[in-house]
Every structure is written in C-alpha cells, then in structure tokens.
Scaffold this motif. Structure first.
Motif, short mmCIF file in Angstrom:
data_model
loop_
_atom_site.label_atom_id
_atom_site.label_comp_id
_atom_site.label_asym_id
_atom_site.label_seq_id
_atom_site.Cartn_x
_atom_site.Cartn_y
_atom_site.Cartn_z
N GLY A 221 11.66 16.21 6.47
CA GLY A 221 10.06 16.20 7.09
C GLY A 221 9.49 14.96 7.01
N ALA A 222 9.56 14.06 5.90
CA ALA A 222 8.79 12.80 5.33
C ALA A 222 8.82 11.06 5.69
N ILE A 223 10.56 11.61 6.01
CA ILE A 223 11.07 10.14 5.57
C ILE A 223 10.76 9.51 7.17
N GLY A 224 10.26 10.34 8.25
CA GLY A 224 9.88 9.66 9.79
C GLY A 224 8.14 9.24 9.60
N SER A 225 7.54 9.77 8.85
CA SER A 225 6.23 8.58 8.86
C SER A 225 6.31 7.87 7.70
N TYR A 226 7.33 7.65 6.96
CA TYR A 226 7.70 7.12 5.11
C TYR A 226 8.73 5.52 5.83
N PHE A 227 9.30 5.61 6.91
CA PHE A 227 10.17 4.56 6.83
C PHE A 227 8.89 2.97 7.61
N ALA A 228 8.42 3.85 8.49
CA ALA A 228 6.83 2.36 8.88
C ALA A 228 6.87 1.54 7.58
N VAL A 229 6.42 2.19 6.76
CA VAL A 229 5.52 1.46 5.34
C VAL A 229 7.06 1.18 4.16
N LEU A 230 8.09 2.56 4.09
CA LEU A 230 8.96 1.73 2.80
C LEU A 230 9.66 0.63 3.52
N ALA A 231 10.40 0.12 4.54
CA ALA A 231 11.13 -0.19 5.46
C ALA A 231 10.66 -1.77 4.97
N PRO A 232 9.47 -2.08 5.09
CA PRO A 232 9.03 -3.70 4.90
C PRO A 232 8.63 -3.65 3.64
N ALA A 233 8.83 -3.11 3.04
CA ALA A 233 8.36 -3.12 1.16
C ALA A 233 10.10 -3.41 0.55
N CYS A 234 10.62 -2.54 1.02
CA CYS A 234 11.65 -2.16 0.30
C CYS A 234 13.37 -3.61 0.50
N LEU A 235 12.66 -3.94 2.02
CA LEU A 235 13.67 -5.33 2.21
C LEU A 235 13.04 -6.20 1.32
N ALA A 236 10.97 -5.90 1.31
CA ALA A 236 11.13 -7.66 0.72
C ALA A 236 11.24 -7.42 -1.07
N PHE A 237 11.32 -6.27 -0.88
CA PHE A 237 12.00 -5.59 -2.20
C PHE A 237 13.92 -6.43 -3.04
N ASN A 238 14.66 -6.00 -2.46
CA ASN A 238 15.73 -6.71 -2.25
C ASN A 238 15.81 -7.86 -2.24
N GLY B 257 1.02 -1.04 -0.01
CA GLY B 257 0.06 0.04 0.01
C GLY B 257 0.90 1.28 -0.26
N LEU B 258 2.09 1.24 -0.45
CA LEU B 258 2.18 2.91 -0.52
C LEU B 258 1.59 3.94 -1.71
N PRO B 259 2.50 4.51 -0.63
CA PRO B 259 1.60 6.17 -1.13
C PRO B 259 2.38 6.41 -2.94
N PRO B 260 1.25 7.13 -3.68
CA PRO B 260 1.85 7.07 -5.11
C PRO B 260 2.90 7.43 -5.61
N VAL B 261 3.65 8.57 -3.84
CA VAL B 261 5.29 9.13 -4.79
C VAL B 261 5.93 7.62 -4.56
N LEU B 262 5.66 7.33 -3.46
CA LEU B 262 6.90 6.18 -2.88
C LEU B 262 7.16 5.37 -4.06
N ALA B 263 5.82 4.73 -4.54
CA ALA B 263 5.38 3.88 -5.07
C ALA B 263 6.10 3.61 -6.73
N VAL B 264 6.47 4.84 -7.43
CA VAL B 264 7.26 5.55 -8.36
C VAL B 264 8.64 5.76 -7.92
N GLY B 265 9.42 6.31 -6.31
CA GLY B 265 10.19 5.73 -6.89
C GLY B 265 10.23 4.60 -6.86
N LEU B 266 9.74 3.69 -6.32
CA LEU B 266 10.04 2.32 -6.14
C LEU B 266 10.45 1.75 -7.46
N MET B 267 10.01 2.35 -8.73
CA MET B 267 10.01 1.35 -9.69
C MET B 267 11.06 2.55 -10.67
#
Length: 296
Positions: free
Chosen positions: A192-209, A64-74
C-alpha cells in the motif's frame, strides 16, 4: 501492525537458513585472521559503524525521508555486509580472505550495534510513542536467530568438513530463494505504501549505495591500505545484508513495521548492479595503471 502467524514463523526460519549458510563457510581461522589484518579490519569497522551511520543521517535529512523510512535506512546502514560481497570481491580481484573475516566479525558485532543505532535513530527521527524501540529481550532473540545458525554451521564445518562442503552449494541456492521470498514478503506487506515511497526512496537509497561504495574504497586508499584490501572493504561496505534488515523490520518479534523494511528492499535492487559497475571500474583502473607502468 498486527502479528501475522505466517510471517512470525517464516522470517526467523528464513533468516536462520541464510545465516546457517554463512556459518558453513566460516571457520575459527576467519576470526583469528583479524590478528593478521588489524589495520584493515579497524578501518573497515570504522567505516561500517561510524561513517555509514553518520552518512545515513545526512542522506535521510537531505532527501527529506519520512521518519519511518529514515529509521529503516539507518537499520540498513547498521546491517553488516552480505555474503555476496565475497563473490563480488573475488570477481574484482579483492582480498577475499579479508572479506570473509570482515563478514564474520561484522555479523557478530552487528548484534550489538544494530539495536544501539536503531534505538538512537528512533529517538532522533521519530516522535515519542510513534514506535517501540528494540527491547533487551528482542536483542537476545536477535542473537539467537542470527548467531545460533551461524555457530551451528561453523560446528558442522569443523566436525564434518566434507559434509559441510557438500551442503554448502544447495544451502547457498536455498538462501537465494529465501532472499527473494523475504523481499517478496516485504513488498506484499508494504504494497500500500511502496508506490508513494518509491519516488523518494529510490534516489536516497541509490545515493546511500554509491556513498557506501565510495567510503568503503576511498577511506582505505586515503589511509594507504593496498588496492586489494580497499576493494574488499568497498564491497563489504557497499553490499549490505538486506535480508537481515528486512527480517528485523518485518518480524513481529523485532520491529514489526513493513515501512521500515522498504529502504532495504529498494537498496537490494540497486546494490548488485552498482557493485558490478564498481568492480568493473577498479579492474579497468588497475589495467590502465599497469599499462602505464609497463610503458614507462
């Protein structure tokens, strides 16, 4: 996001230093070697350009990544393997010559595939008008910023190989410093956003890695490539050029969006540790297999 003059100058220079260092280690033979490994190169490119983007879309939706983070992952998924993959492949007894060839070929092809994948991702994840796609002019600029220093490094390596060899070590050291500086810039701009983003990004990025490493090693093995080639492809697919992704996301000349850089920042924090664990696992598996064969 407004353009920061320091960032506008620093990011292209930083990326140029890293790509110049890559060029110092490349020769024309590294491209022509494709003819010696056609099957391995095709398998690696299919993993990099077809399977990984599809996996990135799936993970973005799954977590459930926010759109801007989803594009960053892509953007990260579309980025080629980093030069560190060569070192990790060597330590894991992979085919380093194949790694060098894949890094060379991927770095060129990525200049075509990155804009395509990023623009399609924006169409898929973001609402119209939320973000500007990579325009044709920006793609040309990307070519110049990335491939120009690579070609310069290759020319220096061809004309003055001894000088290039002497330059290689300090440039590699400088590249590490620049990489840390680029990550620092990304963290500062996205503070300003890394704290709120990290909780959702960390598992998603680890899974992708982990999935990247699994795809890079597992698909070649399923297709009957040898162990050394499979290790090399695994490292090439699992260790992305995070600096390139961060620079494209942050640069006012490209996407100019610090949020899109966050997946590459978080991923870069994982990939060297997971790659080391992967290398330990394949080496241990190889030793166990050799012991079983010798005892039978």
């Amino acid at each position: 996001m407004t353009a920061d003059p320091i960032t506008t100058m620093f990011l292209p220079i930083a990326l140029g230093i890293i790509m110049f260092g890559l060029g110092l280690s490349l020769r024309v033979d590294d491209f022509t070697r494709v003819l010696r490994y056609p099957r391995a190169v095709l398998v690696a490119l299919a993993c990099q350009m077809l399977i990984l983007p599809a996996a990135g879309v799936g993970i973005a939706h799954l977590f459930g990544l926010p759109p801007v983070l989803a594009v960053g992952l892509m953007l990260l998924a579309a980025s080629p393997g980093g030069t560190s993959a060569n070192l990790y492949s060597h330590l894991s007894h992979g085919d380093v010559a194949l790694n060098i060839t894949l890094t060379a070929v991927n770095s060129v092809l990525a200049m075509i595939t990155i804009p395509i994948i990023v623009n399609l991702s924006m169409l898929h994840f973001m609402e119209q008008g939320q973000s500007l796609p990579l325009q044709y002019q920006k793609v040309i600029e990307l070519f110049m910023i990335v491939l120009g220093p690579v070609l310069l490094g290759m020319l220096l390596n061809a004309w003055r190989p001894k000088f290039a060899a002497v330059m290689s070590k300090p440039v590699k050291l400088l590249s590490v410093v620049v990489l840390l500086a680029v990550i620092g810039v990304a963290l500062f701009k996205g503070r300003g956003a890394i704290g709120s983003y990290f909780a959702v990004l960390a598992p998603a990025c680890l899974a992708f890695n982990l999935l990247s490493l699994a795809v890079g090693y597992g698909v070649p093995r399923l297709l009957k490539l040898n162990e050394r080639q499979s290790i090399a492809i695994g490292m090439e697919i699992g260790i992305h050029n995070g600096t390139l992704a961060i620079a494209i996301a942050l640069s006012p000349l490209m996407l100019n969006n610090s949020d899109m850089a966050m997946p590459a920042v978080v991923y870069s924090g994982f990939m060297f540790f997971t790659a080391a664990a992967f290398g330990f696992w394949v080496n241990r598996k190889g030793r166990v297999g050799s012991a079983i064969v010798s005892n039978s």
